[in-house]
Write a protein that holds these residues in place. Structure first.
Motif, PDB file in Angstrom:
ATOM      1  N   LEU A   1       0.909  -1.248   0.031  1.00 45.94           N
ATOM      2  CA  LEU A   1       0.109  -0.066   0.109  1.00 45.94           C
ATOM      3  C   LEU A   1       0.994   1.218   0.112  1.00 45.94           C
ATOM      4  N   THR A   2       2.073   1.159   0.267  1.00 44.94           N
ATOM      5  CA  THR A   2       2.675   2.347   0.481  1.00 44.94           C
ATOM      6  C   THR A   2       3.866   2.377  -0.756  1.00 44.94           C
ATOM      7  N   GLY A   3       3.596   1.508  -1.559  1.00 42.08           N
ATOM      8  CA  GLY A   3       4.347   1.524  -2.949  1.00 42.08           C
ATOM      9  C   GLY A   3       5.474   0.895  -2.971  1.00 42.08           C
ATOM     10  N   LYS A   4       5.748  -0.042  -1.997  1.00 37.36           N
ATOM     11  CA  LYS A   4       7.101  -0.912  -2.026  1.00 37.36           C
ATOM     12  C   LYS A   4       6.930  -2.358  -2.263  1.00 37.36           C
ATOM     13  N   LEU A   5       6.504  -2.571  -3.656  1.00 44.42           N
ATOM     14  CA  LEU A   5       5.837  -3.918  -4.058  1.00 44.42           C
ATOM     15  C   LEU A   5       7.187  -4.872  -4.047  1.00 44.42           C
ATOM     16  N   LEU A   6       8.289  -4.454  -4.555  1.00 42.96           N
ATOM     17  CA  LEU A   6       9.536  -5.176  -4.340  1.00 42.96           C
ATOM     18  C   LEU A   6      10.114  -5.790  -3.068  1.00 42.96           C
ATOM     19  N   THR A   7      10.009  -4.798  -2.001  1.00 44.96           N
ATOM     20  CA  THR A   7      10.006  -5.435  -0.717  1.00 44.96           C
ATOM     21  C   THR A   7       9.116  -6.341  -0.288  1.00 44.96           C
ATOM     22  N   ALA A   8       7.830  -5.916  -0.487  1.00 46.52           N
ATOM     23  CA  ALA A   8       6.663  -6.861  -0.122  1.00 46.52           C
ATOM     24  C   ALA A   8       6.719  -8.328  -0.907  1.00 46.52           C
ATOM     25  N   ASN A   9       7.343  -8.279  -1.952  1.00 47.34           N
ATOM     26  CA  ASN A   9       7.377  -9.491  -2.630  1.00 47.34           C
ATOM     27  C   ASN A   9       8.458 -10.331  -1.822  1.00 47.34           C
ATOM     28  N   ILE A  10       9.466  -9.636  -1.482  1.00 46.29           N
ATOM     29  CA  ILE A  10      10.765 -10.352  -0.875  1.00 46.29           C
ATOM     30  C   ILE A  10      10.392 -10.693   0.628  1.00 46.29           C
ATOM     31  N   ILE A  11       9.589 -10.171   1.141  1.00 47.28           N
ATOM     32  CA  ILE A  11       9.240 -10.404   2.619  1.00 47.28           C
ATOM     33  C   ILE A  11       8.302 -11.593   2.429  1.00 47.28           C
ATOM     34  N   LEU A  12       7.441 -11.900   1.478  1.00 44.50           N
ATOM     35  CA  LEU A  12       6.564 -12.786   1.303  1.00 44.50           C
ATOM     36  C   LEU A  12       7.051 -14.071   0.920  1.00 44.50           C
ATOM     37  N   TRP A  13       8.132 -13.875  -0.165  1.00 45.33           N
ATOM     38  CA  TRP A  13       8.730 -15.319  -0.823  1.00 45.33           C
ATOM     39  C   TRP A  13       9.979 -15.663   0.287  1.00 45.33           C
ATOM     40  N   ILE A  14      10.347 -14.939   1.148  1.00 41.89           N
ATOM     41  CA  ILE A  14      11.138 -15.604   2.104  1.00 41.89           C
ATOM     42  C   ILE A  14      10.582 -16.873   2.835  1.00 41.89           C
ATOM     43  N   PRO A  15       9.272 -16.806   3.583  1.00 44.91           N
ATOM     44  CA  PRO A  15       8.794 -18.112   3.985  1.00 44.91           C
ATOM     45  C   PRO A  15       7.863 -18.750   2.878  1.00 44.91           C
ATOM     46  N   ALA A  16       7.417 -18.346   1.798  1.00 46.60           N
ATOM     47  CA  ALA A  16       6.763 -18.924   0.925  1.00 46.60           C
ATOM     48  C   ALA A  16       7.475 -19.876  -0.011  1.00 46.60           C
ATOM     49  N   ALA A  17       8.602 -19.603  -0.374  1.00 43.26           N
ATOM     50  CA  ALA A  17       9.630 -20.447  -1.165  1.00 43.26           C
ATOM     51  C   ALA A  17       9.935 -21.983  -0.568  1.00 43.26           C
ATOM     52  N   PRO A  18      10.138 -21.995   0.694  1.00 43.23           N
ATOM     53  CA  PRO A  18      10.137 -23.449   1.565  1.00 43.23           C
ATOM     54  C   PRO A  18       8.891 -24.307   1.437  1.00 43.23           C
ATOM     55  N   LEU A  19       7.862 -23.208   1.615  1.00 46.34           N
ATOM     56  CA  LEU A  19       6.525 -23.778   1.447  1.00 46.34           C
ATOM     57  C   LEU A  19       6.053 -24.403   0.461  1.00 46.34           C
ATOM     58  N   LEU A  20       6.492 -23.452  -0.605  1.00 40.80           N
ATOM     59  CA  LEU A  20       6.287 -24.147  -2.132  1.00 40.80           C
ATOM     60  C   LEU A  20       7.049 -25.453  -2.359  1.00 40.80           C
ATOM     61  N   LEU A  21       8.264 -25.578  -2.056  1.00 43.92           N
ATOM     62  CA  LEU A  21       9.138 -26.648  -2.066  1.00 43.92           C
ATOM     63  C   LEU A  21       8.233 -27.796  -1.422  1.00 43.92           C
ATOM     64  N   PHE A  22       7.896 -27.491  -0.050  1.00 48.50           N
ATOM     65  CA  PHE A  22       7.414 -28.849   0.730  1.00 48.50           C
ATOM     66  C   PHE A  22       5.947 -29.102   0.060  1.00 48.50           C
ATOM     67  N   LEU A  23       5.167 -28.264  -0.312  1.00 51.34           N
ATOM     68  CA  LEU A  23       3.882 -28.418  -1.050  1.00 51.34           C
ATOM     69  C   LEU A  23       4.119 -29.343  -2.322  1.00 51.34           C
ATOM     70  N   THR A  24       5.113 -28.965  -2.968  1.00 47.82           N
ATOM     71  CA  THR A  24       5.341 -29.700  -4.296  1.00 47.82           C
ATOM     72  C   THR A  24       5.843 -30.947  -4.145  1.00 47.82           C
ATOM     73  N   PHE A  25       6.805 -31.428  -2.998  1.00 48.16           N
ATOM     74  CA  PHE A  25       7.210 -32.737  -2.905  1.00 48.16           C
ATOM     75  C   PHE A  25       6.428 -33.368  -2.222  1.00 48.16           C
ATOM     76  N   THR A  26       5.327 -32.601  -1.347  1.00 46.11           N
ATOM     77  CA  THR A  26       4.272 -33.530  -0.801  1.00 46.11           C
ATOM     78  C   THR A  26       3.336 -34.047  -1.687  1.00 46.11           C
ATOM     79  N   THR A  27       2.926 -33.386  -2.877  1.00 46.49           N
ATOM     80  CA  THR A  27       2.125 -33.704  -3.866  1.00 46.49           C
ATOM     81  C   THR A  27       2.669 -34.702  -4.644  1.00 46.49           C
ATOM     82  N   LEU A  28       4.004 -34.651  -4.906  1.00 51.14           N
ATOM     83  CA  LEU A  28       4.580 -35.490  -5.782  1.00 51.14           C
ATOM     84  C   LEU A  28       4.523 -37.096  -5.023  1.00 51.14           C
ATOM     85  N   TYR A  29       4.633 -37.028  -3.665  1.00 48.97           N
ATOM     86  CA  TYR A  29       4.958 -38.338  -2.981  1.00 48.97           C
ATOM     87  C   TYR A  29       3.715 -38.750  -2.939  1.00 48.97           C
ATOM     88  N   MET A  30       2.620 -37.909  -2.813  1.00 48.46           N
ATOM     89  CA  MET A  30       1.445 -38.637  -2.900  1.00 48.46           C
ATOM     90  C   MET A  30       0.861 -39.224  -4.252  1.00 48.46           C
TER      91      MET A  30
END
Length: 100
Positions: free
Chosen positions: A59-88
């Motif tokens: 909302l303050t116009g810092k979209l790049l910083t917001a994306n970096i903040i979001l993807w710090i925990p989202a990248a490992p979660l995406l990896l976990f969800l991908t491998f869990t789906t493949l395993y299933m």
């Protein structure tokens, strides 16, 4: 904007999984073992704070910083969800159902 929405969705899935685990533990465990997932519940709180911070940065116009903040925990979660789906999928489509 796509990466922001994807990060929010992945972190929201993580929050949903934490809530589902807390509900499952509450319904199935005895009272003396009910508090052993406090760290996991804290991770859900951290994810909520991350999403809130990212929205305020956006909302303050810092979209790049917001994306970096979001993807710090989202990248490992995406990896976990991908491998869990493949395993299933491997378990569901394998001919040998005995995985002992």
């Amino acid at each position: 904007m796509f990466w922001f929405k994807a990060g929010v969705i992945i972190n929201s899935i993580g929050i949903f999984l934490v809530i589902a685990n807390a509900v499952y533990d509450t319904l199935t465990l005895n009272e003396k073992y009910n508090n052993h997932n406090g760290v996991l519940n804290f991770i859900g709180l951290v994810l909520i704070i991350v999403i809130t911070t990212a929205f305020s940065l956006k909302l303050t116009g810092k979209l790049l910083t917001a994306n970096i903040i979001l993807w710090i925990p989202a990248a490992p979660l995406l990896l976990f969800l991908t491998f869990t789906t493949l395993y299933m999928m491997v378990i569901a489509f394998s001919k040998n159902k005995n995985w002992h």
